[in-house]
Design a protein around this motif. Structure first.
Motif, PDB file in Angstrom:
ATOM      1  N   UNK A 183       4.247  -1.654   8.857  1.00  0.00           N
ATOM      2  CA  UNK A 183       4.765  -0.560   8.043  1.00  0.00           C
ATOM      3  C   UNK A 183       5.936  -1.046   7.199  1.00  0.00           C
ATOM      4  N   UNK A 184       6.076  -0.439   6.019  1.00  0.00           N
ATOM      5  CA  UNK A 184       7.037  -0.943   5.056  1.00  0.00           C
ATOM      6  C   UNK A 184       8.325  -0.178   4.952  1.00  0.00           C
ATOM      7  N   UNK A 185       8.496   0.585   3.865  1.00  0.00           N
ATOM      8  CA  UNK A 185       9.778   1.207   3.546  1.00  0.00           C
ATOM      9  C   UNK A 185       9.917   2.523   4.310  1.00  0.00           C
ATOM     10  N   UNK A 206       1.496  -1.128   4.790  1.00  0.00           N
ATOM     11  CA  UNK A 206       1.250   0.292   4.571  1.00  0.00           C
ATOM     12  C   UNK A 206       2.587   1.033   4.530  1.00  0.00           C
ATOM     13  N   UNK A 207       2.597   2.210   3.898  1.00  0.00           N
ATOM     14  CA  UNK A 207       3.843   2.969   3.729  1.00  0.00           C
ATOM     15  C   UNK A 207       4.880   2.125   2.981  1.00  0.00           C
ATOM     16  N   UNK A 208       4.424   1.348   2.001  1.00  0.00           N
ATOM     17  CA  UNK A 208       5.347   0.487   1.265  1.00  0.00           C
ATOM     18  C   UNK A 208       6.260   1.284   0.348  1.00  0.00           C
ATOM     19  N   UNK A 209       5.933   2.546   0.096  1.00  0.00           N
ATOM     20  CA  UNK A 209       6.754   3.354  -0.807  1.00  0.00           C
ATOM     21  C   UNK A 209       6.604   4.829  -0.491  1.00  0.00           C
ATOM     22  N   UNK A 261       0.854  -1.191   0.000  1.00  0.00           N
ATOM     23  CA  UNK A 261       0.000   0.000   0.000  1.00  0.00           C
ATOM     24  C   UNK A 261       0.889   1.240   0.000  1.00  0.00           C
ATOM     25  N   UNK A 262       0.419   2.303  -0.636  1.00  0.00           N
ATOM     26  CA  UNK A 262       1.213   3.513  -0.791  1.00  0.00           C
ATOM     27  C   UNK A 262       1.443   4.297   0.491  1.00  0.00           C
ATOM     28  N   UNK A 284      12.466  -1.977  -4.675  1.00  0.00           N
ATOM     29  CA  UNK A 284      12.763  -2.864  -3.535  1.00  0.00           C
ATOM     30  C   UNK A 284      11.660  -3.906  -3.385  1.00  0.00           C
ATOM     31  N   UNK A 285      10.395  -3.476  -3.522  1.00  0.00           N
ATOM     32  CA  UNK A 285       9.279  -4.421  -3.419  1.00  0.00           C
ATOM     33  C   UNK A 285       9.406  -5.496  -4.496  1.00  0.00           C
ATOM     34  N   UNK A 286       9.796  -5.088  -5.700  1.00  0.00           N
ATOM     35  CA  UNK A 286       9.985  -6.058  -6.771  1.00  0.00           C
ATOM     36  C   UNK A 286      11.017  -7.103  -6.417  1.00  0.00           C
ATOM     37  N   UNK A 287      12.120  -6.696  -5.814  1.00  0.00           N
ATOM     38  CA  UNK A 287      13.140  -7.646  -5.364  1.00  0.00           C
ATOM     39  C   UNK A 287      12.545  -8.622  -4.346  1.00  0.00           C
ATOM     40  N   UNK A 288      11.784  -8.059  -3.378  1.00  0.00           N
ATOM     41  CA  UNK A 288      11.222  -8.909  -2.320  1.00  0.00           C
ATOM     42  C   UNK A 288      10.176  -9.872  -2.869  1.00  0.00           C
ATOM     43  N   UNK A 289       9.388  -9.414  -3.827  1.00  0.00           N
ATOM     44  CA  UNK A 289       8.417 -10.318  -4.435  1.00  0.00           C
ATOM     45  C   UNK A 289       9.115 -11.484  -5.126  1.00  0.00           C
TER      46      UNK A 289
END
Length: 469
Positions: free
Chosen positions: A310-312, A343-346, A90-91, A366-371
């Motif tokens: 919370x994410x990034x 949430x706060x993934x980017x 989530x953004x 970064x999310x792409x790498x983790x996926x």
């Protein structure tokens, strides 16, 4: 991805029991009369503005929380399934300021808000739009919640989040979001908008958040019942003490939601970290934040409830090396903790205060790498590739085999930002940094953005609702 178990089952149970002891003996401060009345009816002891929760009452209400639900989007292809195993990203949420490499740091506007929604709509690793991508400070405060919901649905087909500013405002956001789906009755079993009501740590809720919990539960919409606790400031300095307090707070909100509507969808949400003892500020890019995330993930799995983490996150003031390494660590720990709604993934920098346009792009990478890491490794006769190895043999090349052509697109992550060119090619292309490439990329997204049109009659009905509220 293997989930990281920081604590033993016995230690998780100790935290659970300590939270129940806090709820039953110390209580939660609440002044919102409708919530107190319902809790009293449900078995709580209410003494003035303090609500005491018996252990059995808490545990009975936890049993009605579903372990999964679907968030429905205007475009059915973008529906998001939330459960205790998969992960949705989530953004950014809640920042009063925005920044980019061209204009610098500034107070967010509706134009900034809309641009972030558009970027997040295009970024393929962002699954859900947040509510406050940034504060549109040029919009009247009373009009902001509905304005943000309308503009998010106008510029994106992904599921979204809504306001938690009291019962009435929350209801309006839900009503507005329901219009494209056929109204309130149509979405009670098909959630379209989620929220994140927050506690007032320590051990308290304000009236707005309690009203929001009751509104979203009443209409069957998901909510991330949340506590942002600060070790050494709003909770004990120890992580075990922090988690005990915030768990008690979150469980109190969950109990209220289930008393309103048993089976109302919930995401267990907690985002505690430590205070920086040298200046009194909240630290969100710290290793303590990552540790708290890991414990929260285990607690949510213990309750069999989807988990928000919370994410990034970063305390940096710009998109720099600090922002990159803090975000990579916190996002990785969110994934390893078993976060289901990140949430706060980017985009977030400056301890939640600012959304960076360049960081939206970096964090998406970064999310792409983790996926890809989470995809794991498939082992079967085809992937073991014995026949291909035998065919190529010693000192051969696999580059032109059909096996490579069949598999590399699915097996390899193809970066959208990272540059892997040889130095000479990189230099001949301008020798630009990843931050500069991110700056170029978000501009390209906005230049080529195509609005997912709302049907004219739906758009007119939503605009009319805005005018009347």
């Amino acid at each position: 991805m293997q989930r990281y178990q920081l604590l033993t089952q016995n230690e998780i149970e100790q935290i659970h029991e300590n939270s129940l002891r806090i709820m039953e003996n110390i209580g939660i401060h609440m002044t919102y009369q409708p919530a107190k009345d319902l809790l009293a009816k449900g078995g709580a002891k209410v003494d003035g503005d303090t609500v005491y929760f018996p252990k059995k009452m808490v545990e009975d209400n936890l049993k009605t929380v579903p372990s999964s639900f679907t968030m429905y989007a205007r475009n059915p292809e973008k529906n998001v399934y939330i459960d205790t195993e998969t992960t949705a990203y989530v953004g950014p949420y809640g920042s009063p300021f925005v920044t980019d490499m061209d204009k610098g740091r500034r107070r967010g506007t509706l134009e900034d808000f809309n641009n972030i929604v558009k970027i997040c709509d295009v970024l393929n690793n962002i699954d859900i739009q947040s509510h406050i991508s940034c504060e549109p400070n040029d919009v009247e405060v009373s009009k902001r919640p509905n304005t943000m919901v309308y503009n998010t649905m106008k510029y994106s087909e992904k599921p979204l989040m809504g306001s938690v500013f009291g019962y009435e405002t929350s209801r309006q956001c839900i009503e507005l979001a329901s219009i494209p789906f056929g109204g309130l009755s149509a979405i009670k079993e098909k959630p379209v908008i989620s929220s994140i009501p927050c506690t007032l740590t320590p051990l308290s809720y304000d009236d707005n958040m309690l009203g929001a919990i009751m509104a979203y539960a009443e209409f069957g919409q998901p909510q991330l019942v949340n506590s942002l606790s600060i070790a050494g400031m709003t909770t004990p300095a120890t992580i075990a003490g922090l988690v005990s307090v915030q768990n008690a707070e979150v469980l109190a909100g969950i109990v209220l939601s289930q008393l309103v509507n048993p089976g109302a969808p919930i995401v267990y949400s907690a985002s505690g970290s430590n205070g920086d003892m040298s200046n009194g500020a909240l630290a969100i890019g710290s290793p303590e934040d990552a540790v708290v995330s890991l414990v929260n993930g285990q607690l949510a799995k213990y309750y069999k409830i989807p988990c928000r983490i919370s994410g990034a996150l970063s305390d940096s003031k710009m998109m720099d090396s600090q922002a990159a390494y803090e975000s990579a660590i916190t996002l990785m720990m969110a994934q390893m903790a078993g976060g289901n709604f990140i949430l706060h993934a980017a985009g977030i920098i400056e301890s939640y205060n600012c959304t960076s346009f360049e960081k939206l792009i970096v964090d998406n990478e970064i999310i792409g790498y983790l996926k890809r890491i989470n995809q794991g490794v498939t082992v079967n006769e085809d992937t073991l590739a014995y026949d291909v190895i035998e065919e190529v043999g010693p000192r051969g090349t696999f580059l032109v085999t059909e096996h490579t052509l069949d598999h590399f697109r699915d097996e390899f992550y193809m970066p959208t930002l990272s540059n892997r060119q040889p130095h000479g090619l990189w230099l001949s292309g301008g020798g630009i940094s990843s931050e500069q490439r991110a700056n170029q990329k978000w501009k390209e997204i906005l230049e080529s953005y195509e609005e997912p049109k709302l049907p004219a009659d739906i758009d007119a009905e939503m605009k009319k609702y805005l005018e009347n509220h």
